[in-house]
Design a protein around this motif. Structure first.
Motif, PDB file in Angstrom:
ATOM      1  N   GLY A  64      13.918  -2.635   8.613  1.00  0.00           N
ATOM      2  CA  GLY A  64      12.456  -2.692   8.477  1.00  0.00           C
ATOM      3  C   GLY A  64      11.713  -1.590   9.174  1.00  0.00           C
ATOM      4  O   GLY A  64      10.476  -1.593   9.183  1.00  0.00           O
ATOM      5  N   ASN A  65      12.420  -0.616   9.780  1.00  0.00           N
ATOM      6  CA  ASN A  65      11.739   0.404  10.575  1.00  0.00           C
ATOM      7  C   ASN A  65      10.885   1.343   9.735  1.00  0.00           C
ATOM      8  O   ASN A  65       9.984   2.011  10.257  1.00  0.00           O
ATOM      9  CB  ASN A  65      12.753   1.214  11.401  1.00  0.00           C
ATOM     10  N   ALA A  66      11.142   1.432   8.419  1.00  0.00           N
ATOM     11  CA  ALA A  66      10.313   2.280   7.549  1.00  0.00           C
ATOM     12  C   ALA A  66       9.270   1.468   6.794  1.00  0.00           C
ATOM     13  O   ALA A  66       8.525   2.019   5.984  1.00  0.00           O
ATOM     14  CB  ALA A  66      11.189   3.051   6.561  1.00  0.00           C
ATOM     15  N   GLY A  67       9.202   0.170   7.053  1.00  0.00           N
ATOM     16  CA  GLY A  67       8.212  -0.665   6.392  1.00  0.00           C
ATOM     17  C   GLY A  67       8.539  -0.891   4.923  1.00  0.00           C
ATOM     18  O   GLY A  67       9.660  -0.690   4.462  1.00  0.00           O
ATOM     19  N   ILE A  68       7.521  -1.313   4.190  1.00  0.00           N
ATOM     20  CA  ILE A  68       7.618  -1.570   2.750  1.00  0.00           C
ATOM     21  C   ILE A  68       6.557  -0.741   2.048  1.00  0.00           C
ATOM     22  O   ILE A  68       5.405  -0.708   2.475  1.00  0.00           O
ATOM     23  CB  ILE A  68       7.397  -3.066   2.434  1.00  0.00           C
ATOM     24  N   ASN A  69       6.943  -0.062   0.972  1.00  0.00           N
ATOM     25  CA  ASN A  69       5.971   0.734   0.220  1.00  0.00           C
ATOM     26  C   ASN A  69       5.907   0.265  -1.229  1.00  0.00           C
ATOM     27  O   ASN A  69       6.729  -0.532  -1.675  1.00  0.00           O
ATOM     28  CB  ASN A  69       6.317   2.220   0.308  1.00  0.00           C
ATOM     29  N   ARG A  70       4.976   0.778  -1.981  1.00  0.00           N
ATOM     30  CA  ARG A  70       4.751   0.303  -3.346  1.00  0.00           C
ATOM     31  C   ARG A  70       5.726   0.890  -4.362  1.00  0.00           C
ATOM     32  O   ARG A  70       5.821   0.394  -5.494  1.00  0.00           O
ATOM     33  CB  ARG A  70       3.329   0.646  -3.795  1.00  0.00           C
ATOM     34  N   ASP A  71       6.437   1.964  -3.999  1.00  0.00           N
ATOM     35  CA  ASP A  71       7.211   2.721  -4.972  1.00  0.00           C
ATOM     36  C   ASP A  71       8.678   2.342  -5.065  1.00  0.00           C
ATOM     37  O   ASP A  71       9.336   2.678  -6.057  1.00  0.00           O
ATOM     38  CB  ASP A  71       7.128   4.225  -4.661  1.00  0.00           C
ATOM     39  N   ASP A  72       9.241   1.680  -4.056  1.00  0.00           N
ATOM     40  CA  ASP A  72      10.690   1.498  -3.990  1.00  0.00           C
ATOM     41  C   ASP A  72      11.165   0.114  -4.409  1.00  0.00           C
ATOM     42  O   ASP A  72      12.307  -0.253  -4.153  1.00  0.00           O
ATOM     43  CB  ASP A  72      11.200   1.809  -2.571  1.00  0.00           C
ATOM     44  N   HIS A  73      10.302  -0.655  -5.072  1.00  0.00           N
ATOM     45  CA  HIS A  73      10.729  -1.962  -5.574  1.00  0.00           C
ATOM     46  C   HIS A  73      11.655  -1.782  -6.773  1.00  0.00           C
ATOM     47  O   HIS A  73      11.395  -0.970  -7.656  1.00  0.00           O
ATOM     48  CB  HIS A  73       9.527  -2.800  -6.004  1.00  0.00           C
ATOM     49  N   GLU A  74      12.715  -2.581  -6.819  1.00  0.00           N
ATOM     50  CA  GLU A  74      13.592  -2.594  -7.985  1.00  0.00           C
ATOM     51  C   GLU A  74      13.254  -3.736  -8.936  1.00  0.00           C
ATOM     52  O   GLU A  74      13.791  -3.816 -10.045  1.00  0.00           O
ATOM     53  CB  GLU A  74      15.053  -2.695  -7.544  1.00  0.00           C
ATOM     54  N   SER A  75      12.370  -4.639  -8.520  1.00  0.00           N
ATOM     55  CA  SER A  75      11.847  -5.690  -9.379  1.00  0.00           C
ATOM     56  C   SER A  75      10.509  -6.141  -8.800  1.00  0.00           C
ATOM     57  O   SER A  75      10.222  -5.916  -7.621  1.00  0.00           O
ATOM     58  CB  SER A  75      12.816  -6.881  -9.461  1.00  0.00           C
ATOM     59  N   ILE A  76       9.707  -6.773  -9.628  1.00  0.00           N
ATOM     60  CA  ILE A  76       8.389  -7.227  -9.182  1.00  0.00           C
ATOM     61  C   ILE A  76       8.495  -8.550  -8.430  1.00  0.00           C
ATOM     62  O   ILE A  76       7.801  -8.777  -7.440  1.00  0.00           O
ATOM     63  CB  ILE A  76       7.439  -7.383 -10.390  1.00  0.00           C
ATOM     64  N   PHE A  77       9.389  -9.416  -8.902  1.00  0.00           N
ATOM     65  CA  PHE A  77       9.543 -10.741  -8.301  1.00  0.00           C
ATOM     66  C   PHE A  77      10.990 -10.916  -7.830  1.00  0.00           C
ATOM     67  O   PHE A  77      11.821 -11.471  -8.558  1.00  0.00           O
ATOM     68  CB  PHE A  77       9.171 -11.832  -9.306  1.00  0.00           C
ATOM     69  N   PRO A  78      11.318 -10.448  -6.639  1.00  0.00           N
ATOM     70  CA  PRO A  78      12.703 -10.547  -6.147  1.00  0.00           C
ATOM     71  C   PRO A  78      13.120 -11.999  -5.977  1.00  0.00           C
ATOM     72  O   PRO A  78      12.314 -12.863  -5.626  1.00  0.00           O
ATOM     73  CB  PRO A  78      12.659  -9.817  -4.806  1.00  0.00           C
TER      74      PRO A  78
END
Length: 363
Positions: free
Chosen positions: A60-74
């Motif tokens: 989690g050290n880089a947080g979460i961004n909008r571009d790296d999701h592999e699905s919308i609803f994991p």
């Protein structure tokens, strides 16, 4: 953070601190050896129904961004870590891991000896586990685990139910969605492929009537034997169109051509798996996420030949049909996350479509 426990079906108990969602969850506990790419892993639908343990100690050290999701609803059931970063530091970060898991209703567990947990999984195999509040009675939880049955045919839970298009000028590619990663669409679009995504249970007639230049069979969760309708579909279309299968798609191609698959003890999940291409001897480091594999001894050598093998355990990592323009790999050449060594397989798919189209036009 509230005190929570992870109870394995073999009786092992891990105490930790909860974060993310506070709901109780049951699933198969597995581990991932990747040092990066936690966002892509958590949103990878191949982890449907699984409690995902990261062996890397800080997540989690880089947080979460909008571009790296592999699905919308994991649909990952839980995230288990040694330590998670409450204050990420990255210019693309838009929220921390705790906030993301709350948003997606996925429970997390921190403060766990993930090295010990991984060693147990390696020794006893992936197994059922429950993540719940620490005050629960352990014997009752073990009884609950013994009685619960994990769902079959997980693909139906993650596949799209409605066709949609990822537009681009160029080749027409059908993607059959068994739990696809968005990075597969990105790689096809980059190569001038107009992509139509279809549900997992799409019939062969529907696919052929769309007159595509090629068909992609995607990754996805669960046992490939739970999808007999997919085996039939592949048998019907493979004489007529180029096919490229990834991960679950690779296993489905094997089953459609008379081979068998088996459940691995703890699978391959990580981004550093060495794979050898038999024809050239080339070694690629690959991204992998699968709990089943193709049984090499079951292959009908008149139909399929092995093209790639995993160096560590010798399992089948690639297949090619001897008569039809069909090939597959067990690993993820889209490399999100992971090494980009296998990206050229998308180029090979494009070349296969172009050659097939030229031969058809000249016939």
């Amino acid at each position: 953070m509230n005190k929570r426990i992870l109870v394995l079906e073999n009786g092992e108990v891990f105490k930790g601190r909860g974060f993310g969602s506070t709901k109780e969850t049951i699933g198969e506990v597995v581990f991932n050896t990747g040092m990066t790419g936690y966002q892509e892993s958590i949103t990878d639908q191949s982890y449907n129904g699984q409690l995902l343990t990261f062996t890397y100690p800080l997540i989690g050290n880089a947080g979460i961004n909008r571009d790296d999701h592999e699905s919308i609803f994991p649909t990952t059931r839980a995230v288990i870590v040694k330590e998670y970063a409450r204050r990420p530091s990255n210019w693309r970060s838009q929220m921390n891991l705790d906030e993301f898991l709350k948003e997606k209703d996925i429970p997390g567990l921190a403060g766990v000896d993930t090295r010990k947990l991984t060693r147990i999984i390696r020794e006893y195999g992936a197994m059922k586990a429950i993540l719940t509040d620490a005050h629960k009675n352990i014997p009752d939880l073990l009884k609950q685990l013994k009685e619960v049955r994990l769902p079959s045919n997980q693909v139906a839970q993650v596949s799209t139910t409605t066709p949609y298009v990822s537009p681009q000028k160029g080749r027409r590619v059908i993607v059959v969605d068994y739990g696809l990663k968005h990075s597969i669409l990105h790689e096809l679009n980059k190569r001038d492929c107009h992509v139509t995504v279809l549900p997992h249970d799409t019939q062969a007639e529907t696919i052929l009537n769309l007159k595509p230049d090629g068909v992609m069979l995607t990754n996805g969760p669960g046992d490939p034997k739970d999808l007999p309708e997919a085996h039939d579909m592949i048998r019907q279309i493979q004489p007529h169109i180029p096919i490229f299968g990834i991960c679950l798609g690779h296993q489905l191609i094997a089953l459609a051509n008379g081979a068998d698959t088996f459940k691995m003890a703890f699978g391959h999940r990580g981004f550093n798996h060495p794979v050898r291409e038999i024809a050239t001897g080339r070694i690629d480091f690959t991204s992998q996420n699968h709990g089943y594999a193709v049984d090499e001894l079951s292959l009908n050598k008149e139909n399929l030949r092995v093209t790639h093998v995993e160096i560590n355990d010798g399992t089948v990592e690639g297949l090619r049909h001897r008569r039809y323009p069909v090939f597959s790999v067990q690993y993820h050449p889209d490399a999100a996350p992971g090494p980009h060594d296998g990206a050229e397989l998308f180029d090979q798919f494009v070349e296969s479509m172009d050659a097939w189209k030229e031969n058809r036009n000249n016939a």
